[in-house]
Write a protein that holds these residues in place. Structure first.
Motif, mmCIF file in Angstrom:
data_model
loop_
_atom_site.group_PDB
_atom_site.id
_atom_site.type_symbol
_atom_site.label_atom_id
_atom_site.label_comp_id
_atom_site.label_asym_id
_atom_site.label_seq_id
_atom_site.Cartn_x
_atom_site.Cartn_y
_atom_site.Cartn_z
ATOM 1 N N ILE A 68 0.715 -1.012 0.128
ATOM 2 C CA ILE A 68 -0.215 -0.166 -0.149
ATOM 3 C C ILE A 68 0.613 1.260 0.042
ATOM 4 O O ILE A 68 1.765 1.428 0.675
ATOM 5 C CB ILE A 68 -0.728 0.094 1.142
ATOM 6 N N GLU A 91 -6.627 0.507 -7.000
ATOM 7 C CA GLU A 91 -7.256 1.241 -5.706
ATOM 8 C C GLU A 91 -8.015 0.291 -4.862
ATOM 9 O O GLU A 91 -8.893 -0.576 -5.299
ATOM 10 C CB GLU A 91 -8.259 2.452 -6.472
ATOM 11 N N ARG A 98 -5.998 4.467 -0.451
ATOM 12 C CA ARG A 98 -4.657 4.108 -0.707
ATOM 13 C C ARG A 98 -4.365 3.428 -1.963
ATOM 14 O O ARG A 98 -5.137 2.767 -2.408
ATOM 15 C CB ARG A 98 -3.896 3.536 0.405
ATOM 16 N N ARG A 100 -2.363 0.426 -3.569
ATOM 17 C CA ARG A 100 -1.579 -0.592 -3.284
ATOM 18 C C ARG A 100 -0.876 -1.144 -4.703
ATOM 19 O O ARG A 100 -1.407 -1.327 -5.644
ATOM 20 C CB ARG A 100 -2.419 -1.937 -2.629
#
Length: 141
Positions: A68, A91, A98, A100
């Motif tokens: 992440i 996403e 965040r 990843r």
């Protein structure tokens, strides 16, 4: 002659003939029996080709990362040596959004040389000209 008259010279009239020549020119076509004959032949001969050719092979490896990262730190495509690394982003929804890094594609290019040997047929023309004289004799040139 009369002595009382002044002596006059006697003038004799001389006649000079003027002659003019004229030329008469005629043209005509005369067959001399001369001519030419042209022969062409095509010769084929093999020609060997021996050249170096380059070929690029590409290997694609899927490398799992599962990390992440914040939105502002999204990684860009980059090179690591001869390998192009393309991050694949996804996403995910958490309390906050965040990024990843799901995986990276590691693309490696290798160049190899291989010999290419082949035989091709090339053509060339030869020309001979045969002339005819007035007697019908022929002479090649």
């Amino acid at each position: 002659m009369n002595p009382a008259e002044p002596e006059q010279e006697k003038q004799e009239l001389v006649r000079v003939p003027v002659v003019r020549e004229e030329a008469w020119v005629e043209k005509r076509i005369v067959d001399t029996g001369r001519g030419v004959r042209i022969h062409t032949t095509v010769a084929e001969h093999p020609c060997r080709i021996d050249e170096s050719l380059f070929r690029d092979d590409v290997r694609v490896d899927h490398v799992p990362v599962d990390r992440i990262v914040p939105l502002e730190q999204a990684p860009a495509t980059r090179y690591e040596g001869d390998t192009l690394v393309v991050p694949i982003l996804e996403e995910v929804l958490v309390v906050e959004r965040r990024l990843r890094i799901k995986e990276e594609l590691h693309i490696t290019r290798t160049r190899r040389e291989e010999r290419h040997v082949d035989t091709v047929v090339l053509k060339s023309e030869q020309v001979s000209v045969e002339r005819f004289d007035e007697h019908g004799d022929t002479s090649p040139t």
